[in-house]
Design an enzyme around this catalytic site. Structure first.
Site, PDB file in Angstrom:
ATOM      1  N   TRP A  74       4.534  -2.768 -22.636  1.00 53.16           N
ATOM      2  CA  TRP A  74       4.197  -3.358 -21.335  1.00 53.16           C
ATOM      3  C   TRP A  74       3.254  -4.496 -21.691  1.00 53.16           C
ATOM      4  O   TRP A  74       2.132  -4.278 -22.141  1.00 53.16           O
ATOM      5  CB  TRP A  74       3.501  -2.329 -20.446  1.00 53.16           C
ATOM      6  CG  TRP A  74       3.253  -2.822 -19.054  1.00 53.16           C
ATOM      7  CD1 TRP A  74       4.105  -2.746 -17.984  1.00 53.16           C
ATOM      8  CD2 TRP A  74       2.061  -3.458 -18.562  1.00 53.16           C
ATOM      9  NE1 TRP A  74       3.523  -3.298 -16.872  1.00 53.16           N
ATOM     10  CE2 TRP A  74       2.277  -3.742 -17.195  1.00 53.16           C
ATOM     11  CE3 TRP A  74       0.851  -3.828 -19.143  1.00 53.16           C
ATOM     12  CZ2 TRP A  74       1.313  -4.369 -16.399  1.00 53.16           C
ATOM     13  CZ3 TRP A  74      -0.102  -4.453 -18.369  1.00 53.16           C
ATOM     14  CH2 TRP A  74       0.127  -4.718 -17.003  1.00 53.16           C
ATOM     15  N   HIS A 513      -5.676  -7.936  16.034  1.00 52.01           N
ATOM     16  CA  HIS A 513      -6.749  -8.769  15.462  1.00 52.01           C
ATOM     17  C   HIS A 513      -6.207  -9.765  14.445  1.00 52.01           C
ATOM     18  O   HIS A 513      -6.971 -10.305  13.653  1.00 52.01           O
ATOM     19  CB  HIS A 513      -7.821  -7.872  14.830  1.00 52.01           C
ATOM     20  CG  HIS A 513      -8.486  -6.977  15.830  1.00 52.01           C
ATOM     21  ND1 HIS A 513      -9.324  -7.447  16.808  1.00 52.01           N
ATOM     22  CD2 HIS A 513      -8.392  -5.641  16.026  1.00 52.01           C
ATOM     23  CE1 HIS A 513      -9.730  -6.432  17.565  1.00 52.01           C
ATOM     24  NE2 HIS A 513      -9.176  -5.329  17.102  1.00 52.01           N
TER      25      HIS A 513
END
Ligand code: M6R
Length: 618
Positions: A74, A513
């Site tokens: 990885w 919001h």
């Protein structure tokens, strides 16, 4: 991240290394490689891509030999290329090294090597610098005993390293011998009959031996066919216990399932049962958690709880905050492990810290645990991997007993974490103001869960049909309130990880919001709206989305479906349960939704792009 496997024995190393790498592939799958020694010749095969590409390469150009090392990567330093794939070699080409971790001072070490004229590198990796450093020191050391010389060279090189490593090293002139070492990245020694193994994860070698030695940070191990010796970086010989691995190779098979993720989703009736097995006291209406290693008096004195973890474990912690505050009235905070470890959070001496981690190896969670212990706080682990570093370094804890989780997207470990956090809330609560009636109501709710999860799993085809319907959307929004707000975050994380769709989770009321600006016909909103105390508030938010032509998938229970008919485009009905255990059920349809959508989109569900199962780098 990155998988390591090493073998010294009498069999051909190649098939054993490839088999180990296949089992480790979930830890990283950018590229892979092996080095195997035959006589005094070291052969290597490596390439970008999956283990399947490496296997193809090895079938075209086979390697023979009875000792070798293999790696699945990885990427941290350097692109995903054949050149950057491990193993890496020293300047002589005789020493091969595989590495999991990050060498932070690799540039300084490289500059130092250049002074000696050791400046020819073939990759962009930090690992190759370490291989050169070991080789450089090896050449400078005297001594006829080449094994001791290699071990000493590894030790001397690692003393100069700043960073983390789990490594395996071999030298083509030293037959049947390899050296392993760890700091911050896991490494286990598998002890066989006339053969020994190294691996970053015991799953890689459990098909060959169930006897294992879990190495500690700063351990260096010299491995031969019939013996091994563990010492410290300073050279002191150490004694380590050989333990029995608690699962078998059978446990990590996919069975008839097309993906590990689906298998693990369907294991949840059993794993939830296992998380509470033997931990409920019906007489005292409480939980029994002996592994906490705390007396009732100590538990009563807890004045504050901090829950820390990363990713899915952090979402479990967020549910835990609602649970512990509601059941035990103990102030509880959730901290991102990656932030917590580096900041000076004011804490009182009566604070109890929990590090939550499936793997028990996540670098940031481990860092948070160590920092918390350094400052003197009692720090407990909630881990699945019983042999993990977090499990070993904490003052106590609770194991999940969920069995190996291979799918990169965490599923069964999450619901096990939620069960354990409910047990902790129950235990702390019953020592404070929670009544016997409340305690027994929670126990009843917990015990009913496995059957209710089976009911939810029966919805898989229905959810698959919903996933098909939304296969061409541009993203998905998730909303929930109270206990189910963290489930909105977890639903969005699952969706992002395996479908690569844009996905966000929010508390339902936050919609107005700002998030409402995103609402449009090609962006569905999933509302987690069981028929609980905040159901009507959720309905208000659902109506707000509906008014703006946003498609709505509602996850509800009880009378919720009746009320949402005609408002939501799709309704998923789950059993009605007390609000504190509701997340254990509500998350499952979201796991299935992400799974089916990912399959529909042709994604690699078990090995999603750019991810790795266990994040052992910072
Ligand atoms: O092993 P851990 O529980 O410590 O892992 C933490 C995260 O890396 C993990 O949950 C990650 O977010 C998963 N891929 C989520 O599906």
């Amino acid at each position: 991240m990155c998988g390591i496997v090493g073998y010294v024995g009498r069999s051909e190393a190649a098939p054993i290394l490839l088999d180990g790498l296949r089992r480790l592939e979930y830890r990283g799958y950018d590229s892979a490689g092996v080095a195997i020694v035959d006589g005094d010749h070291i052969g290597t095969r490596k390439c970008a891509g999956r283990i399947a590409s490496l296997a193809k390469l090895m079938s075209e150009k086979p390697l023979s030999g009875s000792y070798g090392i293999g790696h699945t990567r990885w990427a941290t330093h350097g692109k995903v290329t054949d050149e950057n794939a491990h193993p890496h070699f020293d300047a002589s080409g005789k020493i091969a090294l595989i590495h999991n971790g990050v060498i932070e001072n690799y540039q300084a070490l490289k500059d130092q090597l250049a002074v000696d004229g050791d400046d020819q590198f073939t990759s962009e990796t930090d690992t190759e610098v370490l291989a050169h450093l070991i080789g450089n020191i090896y050449r400078q050391l005297d001594g006829k005993d080449s094994k001791a010389r290699l071990v000493n060279a590894v030790r001397a090189a690692l003393k100069q390293v700043i960073g983390t490593y789990g490594i395996a090293v071999l030298h083509s002139d030293i037959p049947d011998f390899m050296v392993g070492a760890r700091r911050g990245s896991p490494l286990v020694l598998g002890v066989g009959k006339d053969e020994n193994f190294l691996a970053s994860d015991v799953g890689a070698i459990v098909a060959y031996t169930r006897d294992a030695v879990y190495l500690n940070d700063f351990d260096v191990v010299a491995v031969e066919r019939d013996k091994f010796e563990i010492s410290s970086l300073a050279g002191e010989i150490g004694d380590r216990q050989v333990s029995k691995v608690e699962f078998t190779a059978e446990d990590i098979k996919k069975g008839d399932y097309p993906h590990y993720m689906l298998k693990e989703i369907f294991e949840q009736p059993a794993t939830v049962r296992d998380a509470m097995r033997g931990r409920l006291s019906l007489e005292e209406c409480t939980a029994k958690l002996g592994g906490l290693n705390m007396t009732p008096a100590q538990l009563r004195e807890v004045g504050r709880v901090v829950l820390t973890g990363c990713g899915t474990a952090l979402h479990a912690a967020m549910v835990g905050e609602y649970l512990i505050e509601q059941l035990a009235n103990v102030p509880t905070e959730v901290e991102y492990a990656s932030e917590f470890r580096h900041r000076n959070t004011p804490m009182t001496p009566d604070t109890l810290v929990f590090a939550i981690s499936q793997s028990g190896e996540t670098a940031d969670t481990l860092g948070a645990l160590r920092e918390s212990r350094r400052k003197g706080y009692r720090t407990l682990g909630i881990c699945n991997n019983v042999a993990s570093t977090i499990a070993r370094e904490s003052d106590g804890g609770v194991y999940m007993h969920a069995g190996p989780e291979i799918g990169v997207a965490a599923t069964k470990s999450f619901t096990s974490q939620l069960v354990i956090l409910t047990l902790i809330g129950l235990l702390l609560g019953r020592m404070r103001s929670l009544s016997t009636a409340e305690g027994s109501r929670i126990i009843e709710a917990l015990e009913a869960l496995p059957k209710q999860i089976e009911e939810v799993l029966k919805l898989s085809d229905e959810i698959k049909a919903i996933a098909k319907k939304y296969a061409d959307v541009n993203g998905v929004l998730f909303f929930g309130r109270q206990f189910n707000f963290p489930i909105a975050l977890e639903g969005a994380l699952k969706m992002k990880e395996i479908t690569y769709l844009f996905a966000e989770g929010h508390p339902s009321a936050e919609l107005k919001h700002g998030i409402i600006a995103l609402v449009r016909p090609d962006l569905p909103s999933v509302f987690i709206a069981p028929d609980d105390g905040v159901f009507s508030k959720n309905v208000n938010n659902i109506e707000q989305v509906k008014a703006r032509k946003g498609p709505i998938i509602a996850l509800t229970s009880g009378n919720g479906a009746k009320k949402l008919k005609g408002i939501a485009n799709d309704i998923i009905e789950i059993p009605d349960v007390p609000d504190c255990v509701s997340p254990i059920l509500t998350v499952i349809p979201l796991q299935l939704l992400a799974y089916h959508l990912a399959v529909e989109l042709g994604r690699d569900v078990d090995k999603p792009r750019n991810l790795a199962k266990s994040v052992t780098v910072e």
